[in-house]
Enzyme design. Structure first.
Site, PDB file in Angstrom:
ATOM      1  N   PRO A  56       0.841  -1.208   0.000  1.00  0.00           N
ATOM      2  CG  PRO A  56       0.006  -1.014   2.181  1.00  0.00           C
ATOM      3  CD  PRO A  56       0.768  -1.941   1.287  1.00  0.00           C
ATOM      4  CG  ASP A 227       4.655  -1.080   3.330  1.00  0.00           C
ATOM      5  OD1 ASP A 227       3.464  -0.906   3.660  1.00  0.00           O
ATOM      6  OD2 ASP A 227       5.155  -2.211   3.121  1.00  0.00           O
ATOM      7  CG  HIS A 228      -0.425   3.987   4.744  1.00  0.00           C
ATOM      8  ND1 HIS A 228      -0.070   4.518   5.956  1.00  0.00           N
ATOM      9  CD2 HIS A 228      -1.605   4.582   4.412  1.00  0.00           C
ATOM     10  CE1 HIS A 228      -0.986   5.398   6.353  1.00  0.00           C
ATOM     11  NE2 HIS A 228      -1.932   5.445   5.443  1.00  0.00           N
ATOM     12  NE  ARG A 229       2.321  -3.680   3.960  1.00  0.00           N
ATOM     13  CZ  ARG A 229       2.843  -4.734   3.348  1.00  0.00           C
ATOM     14  NH1 ARG A 229       2.237  -5.911   3.400  1.00  0.00           N
ATOM     15  NH2 ARG A 229       3.980  -4.620   2.689  1.00  0.00           N
ATOM     16  CB  VAL A 230       6.135  -0.030   8.018  1.00  0.00           C
ATOM     17  CG1 VAL A 230       7.259   0.220   9.007  1.00  0.00           C
ATOM     18  CG2 VAL A 230       6.046  -1.512   7.683  1.00  0.00           C
TER      19      VAL A 230
END
Length: 230
Positions: A56, A227-230
């Site tokens: 993402p 990376d939007h997850r991190v």
């Protein structure tokens, strides 16, 4: 008698089942020429498609005042008796940023964030066979002239016979420069398993207020995908 609607079998794609791309006979609209992709282009396409679909992305755009960096670049170029691009300076800046923000200097493996204690920076290089990313290792231990020399060597070999995978793996962070093309911003695709990539475009002069007084300054457009997850 009614006809049954055509059956569409979706292809399996992450993260959902999607219908297949349409198959079109373009020749019915006019003259065409079919040019097969090279082996390298097909490999790059598969990796880029995977990274774009499974990570993402968020891209943050900004501008950096590089008056001081440009003065340093010119000074080093004069001392070295040749040309010096801004990229080696950006590599050094990236090392400082990764030290300050260690979550960027990491890889996401399942539910585990692997923080790296080394600083290997990749630089995207355009070659006749497509885009490759040579990796310069231990950038924190090298001077700007050393980084410039190693980058020039790897770029020349990449455009010639090519580089072994050992020189294109192990990166922590990638820099992609489109300064030669121009533009003001773009969305660089993260080079997995890294978590971020910095895109830069052509420098420009801006007139801005400094302490209430107009001043011309040189700025560099930055496009950071992460990376939007991190």
């Amino acid at each position: 008698m009614s006809q049954n609607p055509p059956t569409i079998t979706p292809t399996i794609a992450w993260p959902a089942n999607l219908p297949p791309m349409p198959v079109v006979d373009f020749a019915q609209f006019g003259a065409v020429e079919s040019v097969p992709l090279s082996r390298h282009q097909k490999m790059a396409a598969s990796f880029l498609s995977r990274n774009w679909a499974q990570i993402p992305h968020v891209t943050h755009h900004d501008e950096a005042d590089i008056d001081a960096a440009e003065a340093l670049r010119q000074q080093l170029a004069q001392e070295q008796g040749g040309k010096l691009s801004l990229v080696p300076l950006l590599i050094k800046a990236a090392v400082h940023a990764l030290r300050a923000l260690p979550r960027f200097n990491a890889s996401l493996v399942g539910d585990t964030l692997v923080l790296k204690r080394y600083f290997h920076i990749g630089v995207a290089v355009e070659t006749p066979n497509g885009l490759v990313v040579p990796v310069i290792r231990d950038c924190d231990r090298k001077t700007i002239p050393e980084l410039a020399a190693e980058l020039a060597d790897k770029a020349e070999r990449a455009r010639g016979k090519g580089l072994p995978m050992s020189e294109m793996s192990g990166g922590c962070f990638t820099i992609s420069s489109l300064g030669g093309i121009g533009g003001t911003a773009f969305t660089p695709i993260i080079n997995a398993p890294e978590l971020a990539i910095l895109g830069v475009t052509r420098t420009a002069e801006r007139l801005s207020l400094v302490d209430g007084q107009p001043r011309s300054r040189r700025v560099l457009p930055l496009s950071l995908s992460y990376d939007h997850r991190v």
